[in-house]
Design an enzyme around this catalytic site. Structure first.
Site, short mmCIF file in Angstrom:
data_model
loop_
_atom_site.label_atom_id
_atom_site.label_comp_id
_atom_site.label_asym_id
_atom_site.label_seq_id
_atom_site.Cartn_x
_atom_site.Cartn_y
_atom_site.Cartn_z
N ASP A 161 0.83 -1.22 0.00
CA ASP A 161 0.00 0.00 0.00
C ASP A 161 0.85 1.25 0.00
OD1 ASP A 161 -2.89 -1.01 1.98
OD2 ASP A 161 -2.35 -1.22 -0.15
N VAL A 162 1.84 1.28 0.86
CA VAL A 162 2.70 2.46 0.94
C VAL A 162 3.44 2.64 -0.38
CG1 VAL A 162 4.71 3.46 2.12
CG2 VAL A 162 2.97 2.22 3.43
N TYR A 163 3.94 1.53 -0.91
CA TYR A 163 4.66 1.58 -2.18
C TYR A 163 3.76 2.12 -3.30
CZ TYR A 163 7.41 0.23 -6.23
OH TYR A 163 8.11 0.28 -7.41
N SER A 223 35.07 23.15 -21.76
CA SER A 223 36.40 22.68 -21.37
C SER A 223 37.37 23.85 -21.41
CB SER A 223 36.84 21.54 -22.26
OG SER A 223 36.67 21.90 -23.59
N GLU A 230 45.15 27.50 -10.00
CA GLU A 230 44.67 26.36 -9.20
C GLU A 230 45.17 25.06 -9.81
OE1 GLU A 230 40.51 26.47 -9.98
OE2 GLU A 230 40.20 28.32 -8.87
N LYS A 264 45.05 21.62 -11.55
CA LYS A 264 44.04 21.01 -12.41
C LYS A 264 43.89 19.56 -11.97
CE LYS A 264 42.55 20.63 -17.20
NZ LYS A 264 42.23 19.21 -17.27
N ASP A 323 42.76 15.82 -11.71
CA ASP A 323 42.44 14.82 -12.73
C ASP A 323 41.31 13.92 -12.23
OD1 ASP A 323 42.67 13.72 -15.15
OD2 ASP A 323 44.59 12.71 -14.80
N ARG A 367 29.31 16.23 -16.42
CA ARG A 367 29.42 17.16 -17.53
C ARG A 367 28.72 16.66 -18.78
NH1 ARG A 367 35.15 19.26 -19.66
NH2 ARG A 367 34.83 18.61 -21.79
N TYR A 380 35.49 24.56 -7.54
CA TYR A 380 36.35 25.57 -8.17
C TYR A 380 35.66 26.49 -9.18
CZ TYR A 380 36.57 21.84 -11.67
OH TYR A 380 36.24 20.87 -12.58
N LYS A 390 49.57 22.70 -19.00
CA LYS A 390 49.78 21.27 -18.74
C LYS A 390 51.21 20.98 -18.31
CE LYS A 390 45.75 19.59 -19.85
NZ LYS A 390 45.58 18.53 -20.80
N CYS A 436 45.42 3.01 -51.75
CA CYS A 436 44.62 2.91 -50.52
C CYS A 436 44.62 1.46 -50.04
CB CYS A 436 43.20 3.38 -50.80
SG CYS A 436 42.08 3.06 -49.42
N CYS A 479 40.66 0.17 -50.38
CA CYS A 479 39.93 -0.02 -51.64
C CYS A 479 40.85 -0.14 -52.85
CB CYS A 479 38.93 1.11 -51.86
SG CYS A 479 39.70 2.67 -52.30
N CYS A 503 43.32 8.88 -50.32
CA CYS A 503 42.70 7.90 -51.21
C CYS A 503 41.74 8.64 -52.14
CB CYS A 503 41.94 6.89 -50.35
SG CYS A 503 40.66 6.00 -51.22
N CYS A 561 35.09 4.05 -51.59
CA CYS A 561 36.03 3.44 -50.65
C CYS A 561 35.28 3.14 -49.36
CB CYS A 561 37.20 4.38 -50.38
SG CYS A 561 38.26 3.80 -49.03
#
Ligand code: IVH
Length: 693
Positions: A41-43, A89, A123, A125, A127, A146, A236, A324, A417, A420, A435, A441
């Site tokens: 009932d509650v469910y 980014s 600051e 960066k 990872d 994100r 941040y 970096k 190529c 192909c 190519c 191709c």
């Protein structure tokens, strides 16, 4: 209990989140552990209430993780949350020259002299993976990853398992009504090693590095698993905010601390490039002994008003950059050189390596760039080579280790190529061999399809590279239009229906068809980008879409006669224009585009006109504007960025199609051109009055 019709959207959202959480918990207890926590009932009562709320607030239903679930065990995927402010980014700097250029560009944009004070915050960066935490009325309401930057996964329930010391549930009374706090979820190095030991002991998957472990732990459908994983959080940045809680980034970070967030203690306020580089050195030395992984340092303009003025490029802010740390390197043996064929026919050499650990990641493939690079470095199969990886970029071969045994024969680059067999030609002065097979191709055709369904393009969920390969082999998808005929094709099929193949299944096949149907309605800019025309990246596709507005006008303008107009568009030169016109000169391309549009329309969709900013919001939407002479209140880059943000097209030269020429001091021939052609000219003040100051 408040009757549903009387709920405010805010109350509904809170109650909805609570109900979803409760029901999910009861579901796990009931289905997963055969140990019901509540009576039927509650469910049922809770389910009914949830349905009523979702009926009245459909936007909540769209993000409900219980969507489509009939009391089943943990849901198949996360709901999604649209970011009120996109999560972008950062651009990268690798050298001190890059940093100097970053600073110079900002000064140039803002008309700040070389020595004018300009404060930054530096600051670490971190990872990990970024997260958006939304607070309304000072209370935590939701958390999203994100995702693709525009929308992310709803991981609210997982973040709710974080201790108060990592994730404050309530902010102070000084918090804005609505504020989104952004930060990085990460795992410390010790926690990562301990987790892997535990995983290994019970025969579970071990993670390659702390970043993967953090992502894998957060993106768990069962929040209990997340709760059992040692995750941490540094705050941040800021997303949507009803009012600004500070004037500077530094003060914002102080505010975050006062609300109970962890802010990285190695954050420094810097004035000028020299101090930024000193912070970089300091952090570089500390890097190895820090308890968590960092891959660089982020520099941000401190003043929030200046951040606002600087704004964004396509995907990255002008006011921040990631500097970096040097790439990590290792040596290994080059086992083979494979030649891959891309969607534009470019042949690229890929190094197959004896797997080697480079800074925590196992690398077995790397790029060798192009044939000149191979010749210049005399890279041979059998050589011992130096591999390097930096951040998210593809690992590269830096060179050959000279004092190790060498491979016996120089590498001979193919002139046909490998897929192909067509001639692969290299025009004078170019580094890339291509190519000539075009869409005949197989490699090119497949790569174009993969590009077509990729993120920035049609972004069809459930149709990744593997499935494209499969559908290609099956012969069902050979051109973009086939994707929109897939469901009908499958319905006709008697024996070999998709859902009967391994890895497809009824549910995922249905889901795929659903996402294809949704994507049959597509904005012009993504549509143009998806066609995979040479040199037409996301930014150029957007410019084209904004310039021409509709599919029809764009198509009509792809002729030699209209080339001048094409070249008048900012950032489109003769070479890009040439590639566009070449594409439409090929009949099979024109036929493929027509076929695609027809197939989309057949599913009830269409190519939507480019989104322009509401006319009421800006008087310069869609107007072609030329700037000439020196402006006093802002620099040319800032003027251009503002005009574009308000929906105008900034063009380089005056023509009959120009709407306004904004004339600054010492203007040259363009002002005269305007007069000759009868184009309206504006002084700087008139321009500012027009755009609202
Ligand atoms: S600021 C508009 N600050 O780096 C950009 N990002 O490459 C806002 N990251 O997605 C991001 N530490 O996951 C910022 N101190 C820091 C960061 C940081 C790590 C990550 C974040 C972001 C990525 C951008």
């Amino acid at each position: 209990m408040i009757p549903v019709p009387a709920l405010t959207p805010f109350e509904a959202r809170i109650e909805h989140a609570e109900l979803v959480e409760k029901i999910a918990r009861w579901d796990v207890a009931y289905h997963g552990k055969d140990a019901p926590e509540v009576t039927d009932d509650v469910y049922d009562g809770a389910r009914r209430r949830l349905n009523e709320i979702e009926a009245r607030f459909p936007e909540l239903a769209a993000r409900s993780p219980l969507k489509d679930k009939v009391g089943a065990a943990p849901s198949e995927g996360f709901g999604t949350l649209v970011h009120a402010v996109p999560m972008l980014s950062l651009g990268n700097a690798f050298t001190s020259e890059d940093v100097a250029r970053f600073d110079a560009q900002i000064r140039n944009f803002l008309a700040f002299g070389e020595d004018a004070p300009l404060a930054y915050v530096a600051e670490p960066k971190i990872d990990g993976l970024s997260i958006n935490l939304r607070y309304e009325n000072g209370t935590f309401v939701s958390a999203a990853t994100r995702g693709d930057g525009a929308e992310g996964e709803d991981v609210t329930r997982n973040l709710e398992t974080f201790p108060e010391s990592q994730l404050p549930r309530r902010l102070g009374p000084d918090a804005p009504l609505v504020i989104e706090i952004r930060g990085e979820v990460y795992m410390t190095k010790t926690d990562f090693l301990a987790l892997n030991r535990r995983q290994e002991a019970v025969g579970d998957k071990v993670f390659a590095n702390p970043r993967n472990a953090a992502a894998g732990s957060l993106r768990q459908l069962d929040p209990k698993v997340t709760a059992s994983r040692p995750l941490s959080l540094f705050a941040y940045a800021m997303g949507e905010a009803s009012t600004s809680p500070a004037n500077s980034h530094w003060d914002y970070l102080e505010r975050l601390k006062s609300w109970g967030f962890m802010v990285n203690p190695l954050t420094r306020r810097c004035d000028g490039i020299a101090q930024l580089l000193a912070a970089y050195e300091e952090l570089g030395e500390a890097r190895a002994s820090l308890p968590y992984d960092i891959d660089g340092i982020v520099y941000k303009v401190d003043d929030l008003d200046l951040q606002k003025r600087l704004g964004f490029r396509e995907r990255t802010p002008r006011w921040a950059i990631a500097h970096k740390f040097p790439a990590e390197q290792a040596t290994t043996v080059l086992e083979a050189i494979d030649i891959q064929v891309g969607r534009t026919g470019a042949l690229t050499p890929v190094a197959r390596l004896t797997p080697v650990n480079v800074g925590g990641v196992v690398v077995s493939n790397a790029t060798l760039h192009n044939e000149d690079e191979i010749a210049r470095k005399d890279v041979r199969v059998g050589d011992t080579v130096i591999v390097q990886r930096a951040g998210d970029v593809i690992p590269q071969i830096v060179g050959v280790v000279a004092d190790k045994p060498r491979g016996p024969t120089p590498f001979v680059y193919p002139e046909t190529c490998p897929v192909c067999g067509s001639h692969a030609v290299r025009p004078e002065g170019e580094v890339i061999r291509r190519c000539t097979g075009g869409l005949t191709c197989e490699a090119q055709a497949k790569e174009r399809l993969k590009h077509f369904v990729s993120r920035g393009a049609f972004d069809i969920e459930g149709l990744g590279e593997k499935n494209i390969e499969f559908l290609w082999e099956k012969g069902w998808v050979r051109a973009p239009a086939d994707i929109f005929r897939l469901e009908a094709r499958n319905a006709e099929e008697k024996l070999q229906k998709l859902e009967n193949f391994e890895g497809w299944g009824k549910r995922s096949t249905e889901k795929l068809f659903e996402s294809i149907r949704t994507r049959s309605r597509m904005g012009l800019e993504r549509f143009i980008f998806a066609l995979g025309i040479r040199q037409i990246g996301e930014a150029t596709a957007k410019r084209l879409a904004r310039h021409y507005g509709s599919l029809e006008s764009w198509r009509a303008a792809m002729t030699e006669e209209a080339k001048d107009e094409l070249i008048s568009i900012e950032d489109i030169g003769p070479s890009v224009a040439g590639d566009l016109l070449d594409f439409f000169k090929e009949e099979h391309n024109v036929a493929a585009v027509d076929d695609l549009v027809a197939a989309m329309r057949n599913l009830g969709g269409d190519v939507e006109d480019a989104k322009v900013i509401e006319a009421s919001a800006s008087p310069i939407v869609g107007k072609a504007v030329v700037f000439t002479g020196t402006l006093l209140t802002m620099t040319r880059p800032e003027a251009k960025a503002r005009a574009e943000a308000l929906g105008a097209k900034v063009v380089g030269s005056v023509s009959k199609k120009t709407d306004y020429v904004v004339v600054g001091a010492d203007a040259g021939s363009k002002a005269a051109d305007a007069a000759k052609l009868g184009v309206a000219t504006l002084t700087e003040d008139e321009w500012l009055a027009l755009i609202g100051g």
